[in-house]
Design a protein around this motif. Structure first.
Motif, PDB file in Angstrom:
ATOM      1  N   ARG A   1       5.884  10.020  -9.028  1.00  9.72           N
ATOM      2  CA  ARG A   1       4.858  10.332  -8.034  1.00  9.72           C
ATOM      3  C   ARG A   1       3.710   9.332  -8.125  1.00  9.72           C
ATOM      4  N   TRP A   2       4.081   8.072  -8.232  1.00  9.44           N
ATOM      5  CA  TRP A   2       3.115   7.012  -8.481  1.00  9.44           C
ATOM      6  C   TRP A   2       2.059   6.884  -7.379  1.00  9.44           C
ATOM      7  N   ARG A   3       2.369   7.313  -6.163  1.00  5.64           N
ATOM      8  CA  ARG A   3       1.377   7.192  -5.079  1.00  5.64           C
ATOM      9  C   ARG A   3       0.111   8.009  -5.357  1.00  5.64           C
ATOM     10  N   ASN A   4       0.198   8.975  -6.257  1.00  2.00           N
ATOM     11  CA  ASN A   4      -0.948   9.835  -6.556  1.00  2.00           C
ATOM     12  C   ASN A   4      -1.981   9.171  -7.460  1.00  2.00           C
ATOM     13  N   TYR A   5      -1.696   7.961  -7.937  1.00  2.00           N
ATOM     14  CA  TYR A   5      -2.546   7.370  -8.972  1.00  2.00           C
ATOM     15  C   TYR A   5      -2.982   5.961  -8.582  1.00  2.00           C
ATOM     16  N   ARG A   6      -4.257   5.686  -8.786  1.00  2.00           N
ATOM     17  CA  ARG A   6      -4.820   4.388  -8.417  1.00  2.00           C
ATOM     18  C   ARG A   6      -4.225   3.248  -9.231  1.00  2.00           C
ATOM     19  N   ASP A   7      -3.731   3.531 -10.436  1.00  2.00           N
ATOM     20  CA  ASP A   7      -3.143   2.460 -11.255  1.00  2.00           C
ATOM     21  C   ASP A   7      -1.947   1.807 -10.568  1.00  2.00           C
ATOM     22  N   TYR A   8      -1.215   2.592  -9.775  1.00  2.00           N
ATOM     23  CA  TYR A   8       0.055   2.092  -9.248  1.00  2.00           C
ATOM     24  C   TYR A   8       0.106   2.060  -7.716  1.00  2.00           C
ATOM     25  N   GLY A   9      -0.698   2.884  -7.062  1.00  2.00           N
ATOM     26  CA  GLY A   9      -0.636   2.997  -5.614  1.00  2.00           C
ATOM     27  C   GLY A   9      -1.938   2.637  -4.945  1.00  2.00           C
ATOM     28  N   THR A  10      -2.061   3.036  -3.680  1.00  4.00           N
ATOM     29  CA  THR A  10      -3.247   2.715  -2.881  1.00  4.00           C
ATOM     30  C   THR A  10      -3.715   3.926  -2.076  1.00  4.00           C
ATOM     31  N   GLY A  11      -3.247   5.118  -2.425  1.00  7.49           N
ATOM     32  CA  GLY A  11      -3.707   6.329  -1.783  1.00  7.49           C
ATOM     33  C   GLY A  11      -3.314   6.435  -0.316  1.00  7.49           C
ATOM     34  N   VAL A  12      -3.981   7.361   0.381  1.00 11.89           N
ATOM     35  CA  VAL A  12      -3.626   7.576   1.787  1.00 11.89           C
ATOM     36  C   VAL A  12      -3.964   6.362   2.636  1.00 11.89           C
ATOM     37  N   ALA A  13      -4.981   5.603   2.243  1.00 15.19           N
ATOM     38  CA  ALA A  13      -5.354   4.430   3.028  1.00 15.19           C
ATOM     39  C   ALA A  13      -4.252   3.369   2.981  1.00 15.19           C
ATOM     40  N   GLY A  14      -3.762   3.063   1.767  1.00 14.94           N
ATOM     41  CA  GLY A  14      -2.716   2.055   1.650  1.00 14.94           C
ATOM     42  C   GLY A  14      -1.375   2.529   2.154  1.00 14.94           C
ATOM     43  N   ASP A  15      -1.114   3.838   2.053  1.00 14.07           N
ATOM     44  CA  ASP A  15       0.172   4.365   2.497  1.00 14.07           C
ATOM     45  C   ASP A  15       0.214   4.569   4.007  1.00 14.07           C
ATOM     46  N   LEU A  16      -0.888   5.082   4.603  1.00 15.74           N
ATOM     47  CA  LEU A  16      -0.849   5.520   5.992  1.00 15.74           C
ATOM     48  C   LEU A  16      -1.854   4.820   6.908  1.00 15.74           C
ATOM     49  N   PHE A  17      -3.091   4.614   6.459  1.00 12.91           N
ATOM     50  CA  PHE A  17      -4.031   3.858   7.302  1.00 12.91           C
ATOM     51  C   PHE A  17      -3.434   2.513   7.694  1.00 12.91           C
ATOM     52  N   VAL A  18      -2.709   1.892   6.768  1.00 14.18           N
ATOM     53  CA  VAL A  18      -2.194   0.545   7.035  1.00 14.18           C
ATOM     54  C   VAL A  18      -1.240   0.542   8.223  1.00 14.18           C
ATOM     55  N   HIS A  19      -0.474   1.624   8.414  1.00 12.97           N
ATOM     56  CA  HIS A  19       0.364   1.732   9.600  1.00 12.97           C
ATOM     57  C   HIS A  19      -0.487   1.727  10.860  1.00 12.97           C
ATOM     58  N   LEU A  20      -1.584   2.468  10.820  1.00  7.82           N
ATOM     59  CA  LEU A  20      -2.446   2.578  11.996  1.00  7.82           C
ATOM     60  C   LEU A  20      -3.115   1.252  12.313  1.00  7.82           C
TER      61      LEU A  20
ATOM     62  N   VAL B   1      -6.617  10.331  -6.355  1.00  3.60           N
ATOM     63  CA  VAL B   1      -6.910   9.796  -5.025  1.00  3.60           C
ATOM     64  C   VAL B   1      -7.094  10.974  -4.064  1.00  3.60           C
ATOM     65  N   PRO B   2      -7.849  10.783  -2.978  1.00  2.00           N
ATOM     66  CA  PRO B   2      -8.084  11.883  -2.046  1.00  2.00           C
ATOM     67  C   PRO B   2      -6.841  12.221  -1.227  1.00  2.00           C
ATOM     68  N   ASP B   3      -6.760  13.465  -0.766  1.00  5.34           N
ATOM     69  CA  ASP B   3      -5.699  13.858   0.155  1.00  5.34           C
ATOM     70  C   ASP B   3      -6.231  13.989   1.586  1.00  5.34           C
ATOM     71  N   MET B   4      -7.514  13.732   1.757  1.00  4.03           N
ATOM     72  CA  MET B   4      -8.153  13.703   3.066  1.00  4.03           C
ATOM     73  C   MET B   4      -9.070  12.491   3.120  1.00  4.03           C
TER      74      MET B   4
ATOM     75  N   ALA C   1      -7.572  -1.328   5.184  1.00  2.00           N
ATOM     76  CA  ALA C   1      -7.124  -0.092   4.546  1.00  2.00           C
ATOM     77  C   ALA C   1      -7.586  -0.060   3.087  1.00  2.00           C
ATOM     78  N   LEU C   2      -7.383  -1.163   2.384  1.00  3.59           N
ATOM     79  CA  LEU C   2      -7.805  -1.227   0.980  1.00  3.59           C
ATOM     80  C   LEU C   2      -9.331  -1.196   0.860  1.00  3.59           C
ATOM     81  N   ALA C   3     -10.010  -1.800   1.827  1.00  3.84           N
ATOM     82  CA  ALA C   3     -11.472  -1.747   1.830  1.00  3.84           C
ATOM     83  C   ALA C   3     -11.972  -0.326   2.096  1.00  3.84           C
ATOM     84  N   SER C   4     -11.167   0.482   2.784  1.00  6.14           N
ATOM     85  CA  SER C   4     -11.515   1.895   2.955  1.00  6.14           C
ATOM     86  C   SER C   4     -11.558   2.596   1.601  1.00  6.14           C
ATOM     87  N   ASN C   5     -10.629   2.238   0.725  1.00  2.95           N
ATOM     88  CA  ASN C   5     -10.675   2.769  -0.644  1.00  2.95           C
ATOM     89  C   ASN C   5     -11.931   2.305  -1.373  1.00  2.95           C
TER      90      ASN C   5
END
Length: 469
Positions: free
Chosen positions: A253-272, A303-306, A446-450
């Motif tokens: 579940r690496w997406r839940n952690y800043r060490d390995y993922g980029t949160g909702v912004a990197g996962d979903l904002f980037v699509h938008l 990381v936030p879920d909202m 997206a990353l700057a949103s983080n």
């Protein structure tokens, strides 16, 4: 392989070197809505090329690096194309490699070290679908090894890592495409056409959301009870991070952690961002602000879920200055969904599910009167002025509204079209829709949103130079 086959294959490999990066770029569409009965069905994209055949020496031989759900899903679609073969797969969990052989054939060589794949002369291109913290390293190594790269979004975990990928792609003349597939989607391309044709007048606002309502959508991925360091290469997973004991939650579940993922912004904002930039031709915002919090999934994630974001886009040759609002909510009790709305002075373009709708309104010729708070003398004076300018009718005519909807054909796959663009770039040097520069310009805001969220400040960005300022 005979000497003549080897010679022919070397000739084919040289063709890969002519591939050059291109211009546009955009996310994949999920979900669907009921189509209006008069919806116009769009022409399919690359589906008409499915019957094309290639000789053995013109095969594109792929390797998969990162064989999780997304990686295997990408390979399934990639192999629907003629002239494409999977020869090797890499993952850090043994069972995923076993699954690759089950799905794609026992001929697929497997390894837990991606570097073994990059030394193989029979690999033309790699599909990289690892956790985000490995993207830049593997992508640069692959490009320097002469491999074309299909790289899952976001392109990088940290903004500064993107420059190395751009440089490696250009120095090695290798195509890199980032996997936000909406940039290849016929629905988004139709929206771009409508926008460029001036159908909504002058753009002033874009708003979009990508909400979810499921455990899987919130990254609560299944954790095999038997997972351990006997079948997981935990040391490789950690990369250059501090050593910690094996933690299956962090691995699966690496997406839940800043060490390995980029949160909702990197996962979903980037699509938008990808879709918005494709439609408008924009290179990105100049001011970035975000807020949010952990509202529901209190499972140890950091990381936030909202998250909501606000973005100022400057005027360019492609578009006027406009404002953007984004939202991701992983606990949307209405069921979740995805929408993108472009609002202009004369209409709006809305993308939702597998359709795009153009709604146009026309202001009445007469503005009407608001004179009833005035005294009788002033009212009469204004009526005379109004009738002289607009005619005797006092009430404005009703606003005129036109609506037309376009939909993707049944069974359409934007991911198929995205891979078609990638394979054409390898074979023919076709311009890529979402090359490394486009990919960074989608990932960076997206990353700057983080950065804005965690640092509690507004972030300034130069979209042309691709630099924080």
């Amino acid at each position: 392989m005979s000497d003549s086959d080897k010679s022919a294959r070397r000739s084919f490999l040289k063709k890969i070197g002519i591939a050059t990066a291109g211009i546009f770029s955009t996310p994949f569409i999920f979900g669907s809505r009921k189509h209006p009965p008069n919806a116009v069905v769009l022409e399919p994209g690359a589906d008409s090329n499915r019957s094309q055949s290639y000789s053995r020496n013109d095969q594109i031989q792929l390797a998969l690096i990162g064989a999780g759900k997304m990686g295997q899903g990408n390979l399934r679609v990639a192999l629907e194309h003629e002239g494409v073969e999977l020869v090797a797969a890499c993952d850090l969990y043994d069972s995923r490699l076993n699954r690759c052989r089950e799905r794609f054939g026992n001929h697929v060589d497997t390894t837990t070290d991606y570097r073994e794949i990059l030394t193989r002369e029979d690999v033309d291109a790699v599909v990289i679908a690892t956790p985000d913290h490995w993207h830049n390293t593997i992508a640069v190594d692959a490009l320097n090894s002469g491999k074309a790269v299909y790289l899952e979004k976001p392109m990088v975990q940290h903004i500064e890592e993107g420059y190395g990928i751009i440089e490696a792609a250009e120095e090695n003349s290798q195509p890199v495409i980032v996997g936000s597939t909406s940039t290849s989607d016929i629905v988004y391309r139709k929206a771009r056409e409508l926008y460029r044709n001036g159908q909504i007048g002058e753009l002033n606002l874009v708003e979009s959301h990508y909400d979810r309502y499921s455990a899987m959508g919130a990254w609560q991925y299944s954790i095999p009870p038997g997972a351990s360091t006997d079948n997981v290469d935990w040391d490789m997973f950690l990369k250059d991070l501090p050593e910690i004991p094996f933690d299956p939650k962090r691995f699966f579940r690496w997406r839940n952690y800043r060490d390995y993922g980029t949160g909702v912004a990197g996962d979903l904002f980037v699509h938008l961002f990808s879709g918005i930039h494709l439609v408008t031709g924009s290179k990105g915002p100049e001011r970035i602000m975000s807020t949010g919090g952990l509202r529901f999934w209190n499972d140890g994630r950091d990381v936030p879920d909202m998250m909501t974001g606000m973005y100022d886009y400057p005027e360019t040759e492609s578009h006027p200055a406009f404002n953007l609002t984004l939202r991701v909510n992983l606990a949307d009790g209405s069921g979740g969904g995805r929408m993108m709305r472009f609002v202009g002075s004369e209409g709006e373009i809305t993308i939702a599910g597998d359709q795009v709708t153009l709604k146009k309104a026309r202001l009445p010729d007469r503005p009407g009167m608001s004179i009833y708070e005035f005294g009788s003398e002033v009212r009469e004076e204004y009526r005379e002025y109004y009738e002289e300018k607009y005619g005797k009718e006092q009430r404005p005519t009703a606003t005129q509204t036109e609506v037309v909807t376009y939909k993707a054909p049944e069974g359409y796959s934007s991911r198929y079209d995205h891979f078609d663009n990638f394979f054409r770039a390898i074979r023919n040097g076709t311009k890529l829709i979402q090359d490394a520069r486009f990919g960074l310009r989608a990932a960076a805001p997206a990353l700057a949103s983080n950065l804005s969220y965690f640092q509690n400040e507004m972030i300034n960005w130069d979209p042309e130079a691709m630099q924080l300022v």
